[in-house]
Design a protein around this motif. Structure first.
Motif, short mmCIF file in Angstrom:
data_model
loop_
_atom_site.label_atom_id
_atom_site.label_comp_id
_atom_site.label_asym_id
_atom_site.label_seq_id
_atom_site.Cartn_x
_atom_site.Cartn_y
_atom_site.Cartn_z
N TYR A 228 0.80 -1.22 0.00
CA TYR A 228 0.00 0.00 0.00
C TYR A 228 0.83 1.28 0.00
CZ TYR A 228 -4.13 -2.86 0.73
OH TYR A 228 -5.14 -3.78 0.56
N GLN A 229 2.09 1.19 0.43
CA GLN A 229 2.93 2.38 0.44
C GLN A 229 3.98 2.39 -0.68
OE1 GLN A 229 2.41 4.98 2.48
NE2 GLN A 229 0.65 3.87 3.32
N GLN A 230 4.46 1.22 -1.06
CA GLN A 230 5.51 1.13 -2.08
C GLN A 230 5.04 0.49 -3.38
OE1 GLN A 230 8.54 2.53 -1.44
NE2 GLN A 230 7.66 3.18 0.53
N GLY A 231 3.81 0.03 -3.40
CA GLY A 231 3.28 -0.55 -4.64
C GLY A 231 3.80 -1.94 -4.95
N TRP A 232 4.19 -2.71 -3.94
CA TRP A 232 4.69 -4.06 -4.20
C TRP A 232 3.61 -4.92 -4.85
CZ3 TRP A 232 7.48 -5.82 0.92
CH2 TRP A 232 8.60 -5.02 1.11
N ARG A 233 4.04 -5.71 -5.83
CA ARG A 233 3.15 -6.64 -6.50
C ARG A 233 3.97 -7.84 -6.98
NH1 ARG A 233 -0.55 -3.19 -10.61
NH2 ARG A 233 -1.86 -5.04 -10.41
N GLY A 234 3.29 -8.82 -7.53
CA GLY A 234 3.98 -9.93 -8.15
C GLY A 234 4.68 -10.86 -7.19
N ARG A 235 5.89 -11.27 -7.57
CA ARG A 235 6.62 -12.31 -6.84
C ARG A 235 6.90 -11.94 -5.39
NH1 ARG A 235 11.20 -14.85 -10.95
NH2 ARG A 235 9.73 -15.68 -12.50
N ARG A 236 7.21 -10.69 -5.14
CA ARG A 236 7.51 -10.28 -3.77
C ARG A 236 6.32 -10.50 -2.86
NH1 ARG A 236 10.19 -4.49 -3.05
NH2 ARG A 236 11.69 -5.54 -4.43
N VAL A 237 5.13 -10.17 -3.33
CA VAL A 237 3.91 -10.38 -2.57
C VAL A 237 3.68 -11.87 -2.32
CG1 VAL A 237 1.38 -10.23 -2.70
CG2 VAL A 237 2.79 -8.26 -3.33
N ILE A 238 3.89 -12.67 -3.35
CA ILE A 238 3.69 -14.11 -3.25
C ILE A 238 4.62 -14.72 -2.21
CG2 ILE A 238 3.91 -16.30 -4.50
CD1 ILE A 238 3.11 -14.61 -7.06
N TRP A 239 5.91 -14.36 -2.28
CA TRP A 239 6.87 -14.94 -1.35
C TRP A 239 6.61 -14.51 0.09
CZ3 TRP A 239 9.51 -19.08 -1.95
CH2 TRP A 239 9.95 -19.46 -3.22
N PHE A 240 6.26 -13.26 0.31
CA PHE A 240 5.94 -12.80 1.66
C PHE A 240 4.74 -13.56 2.21
CE2 PHE A 240 8.95 -9.42 1.25
CZ PHE A 240 9.16 -8.92 2.53
N SER A 241 3.73 -13.77 1.39
CA SER A 241 2.53 -14.50 1.83
C SER A 241 2.88 -15.93 2.22
CB SER A 241 1.48 -14.51 0.72
OG SER A 241 1.09 -13.22 0.37
N LEU A 242 3.69 -16.59 1.41
CA LEU A 242 4.06 -17.98 1.69
C LEU A 242 4.96 -18.10 2.92
CD1 LEU A 242 4.72 -19.28 -1.94
CD2 LEU A 242 2.68 -19.60 -0.53
N VAL A 243 5.89 -17.16 3.07
CA VAL A 243 6.78 -17.18 4.24
C VAL A 243 5.99 -16.96 5.52
CG1 VAL A 243 8.64 -15.93 5.42
CG2 VAL A 243 8.86 -16.50 3.00
N GLY A 244 5.03 -16.02 5.50
CA GLY A 244 4.20 -15.79 6.67
C GLY A 244 3.42 -17.02 7.07
N ALA A 245 2.80 -17.69 6.09
CA ALA A 245 2.03 -18.90 6.37
C ALA A 245 2.93 -20.02 6.88
CB ALA A 245 1.29 -19.35 5.12
N PHE A 246 4.13 -20.13 6.33
CA PHE A 246 5.08 -21.16 6.77
C PHE A 246 5.50 -20.93 8.22
CE2 PHE A 246 9.57 -22.54 7.21
CZ PHE A 246 9.38 -23.90 7.04
N LEU A 247 5.76 -19.70 8.59
CA LEU A 247 6.14 -19.39 9.97
C LEU A 247 5.02 -19.72 10.95
CD1 LEU A 247 7.98 -15.99 9.37
CD2 LEU A 247 9.03 -18.12 10.17
N LEU A 248 3.79 -19.41 10.56
CA LEU A 248 2.66 -19.73 11.43
C LEU A 248 2.46 -21.23 11.56
CD1 LEU A 248 -0.02 -17.07 10.43
CD2 LEU A 248 1.32 -17.17 12.53
N THR A 249 2.70 -21.97 10.48
CA THR A 249 2.60 -23.43 10.54
C THR A 249 3.64 -24.00 11.50
OG1 THR A 249 1.81 -23.51 8.25
CG2 THR A 249 2.69 -25.55 9.18
N LEU A 250 4.86 -23.47 11.44
CA LEU A 250 5.89 -23.91 12.40
C LEU A 250 5.49 -23.56 13.82
CD1 LEU A 250 9.29 -23.01 10.68
CD2 LEU A 250 8.28 -25.27 10.99
#
Length: 265
Positions: A228-250
């Motif tokens: 929302y502040q830097q306009g991130w899209r694409g792969r960076r968004v995907i990787w952050f989403s997956l890393v967050g879910a992986f950390l919560l799973t652990l």
């Protein structure tokens, strides 16, 4: 008794899968009503099974398999309701397969982790929030995978316009962030209630849960700020989403998996 509930639940999940998968492979429209009906029947049997597994005897049996099965049915409920308004057909085979596998495992491989939440309603509130936050952010990670698949197809100039069951890329991205915001809000309240209501949250055996959950919260905070502040899209968004879910799973399953499954064997 458990198998009498598990078998029809798995059967209705399979029916829902058989109604969805052919439509993803061709341009035929997927009929919402039969899929919704089959999924609802599967979820009803799934919930009845969990009722027997979790509330059998004194206290509540929150073994890792029962908790995983509970999370899978929450995800199935949320996405089944969502299918009435959104094109999420791509996610349903994964979600219903995950639910069917988890309920079969919880029925066939019973474990024990007895708690007494009726004596600690504040802990029940915290656990409920944790389950819903994890379920919501898991759905977000599946959306991220769908976003990555659509992006890959478009970059390789493979047209998806002829298939009415595949949503546009921009629509998936908008839905992804709506889901992340809801999950992030639930995770924030989960962390707050954990520190307020659970006195030994940083005790031995629980420290990693608090730390990993907090790191995951930071990951989602950075992701939302970046988008929302830097306009991130694409792969960076995907990787952050997956890393967050992986950390919560652990955080939620890491030590329990080692204690109940690996050591228990």
């Amino acid at each position: 008794m458990d198998m009498l509930l598990a078998i029809p639940a798995v059967g209705f999940y399979l029916i829902a899968l058989l109604l969805v998968i052919p439509g993803l492979a061709n341009n035929n429209g997927i009929k919402v009503t039969p899929v919704f009906a089959a999924a609802c029947m599967a979820i009803i049997f799934h919930i009845l099974l969990l009722k027997d597994l979790i509330f059998a005897g004194a206290g509540q049996n929150l073994s890792i398999l029962n908790v995983a099965s509970l999370i899978s049915v929450i995800i199935a409920c949320l996405t089944t309701v969502a299918m009435l308004k959104m094109r999420i057909w791509f996610l349903l085979p994964v979600i219903y397969s995950f639910a069917a596998i988890n309920l079969a495992a919880s029925a066939l491989l019973p474990g024990a982790f007895i708690t007494h939440l009726e004596a600690h309603p504040q802990v029940l509130l915290h656990i409920s929030l944790a389950l819903f936050s994890y379920s919501t952010l898991t759905i977000a990670s599946l959306y991220a995978i769908q976003l990555a698949w659509l992006d890959h197809k478009l970059k390789h100039k493979k047209s998806l316009a002829m298939n009415p069951n595949i949503p546009p890329l921009m629509m998936v991205e908008r839905q992804l962030f709506k889901i992340i915001i809801v999950g992030y809000a639930l995770l924030t309240v989960t962390l707050l209630t954990g520190y307020l209501f659970i006195n030994d949250i940083i005790a031995q055996g629980k420290t990693h849960k608090a730390i990993l959950s907090l790191i995951a919260w930071c990951v989602y905070s950075v992701l939302l700020w970046g988008h929302y502040q830097q306009g991130w899209r694409g792969r960076r968004v995907i990787w952050f989403s997956l890393v967050g879910a992986f950390l919560l799973t652990l955080a939620y399953f890491g030590s329990r998996f080692v204690k109940e499954i690996i050591i228990g064997m």
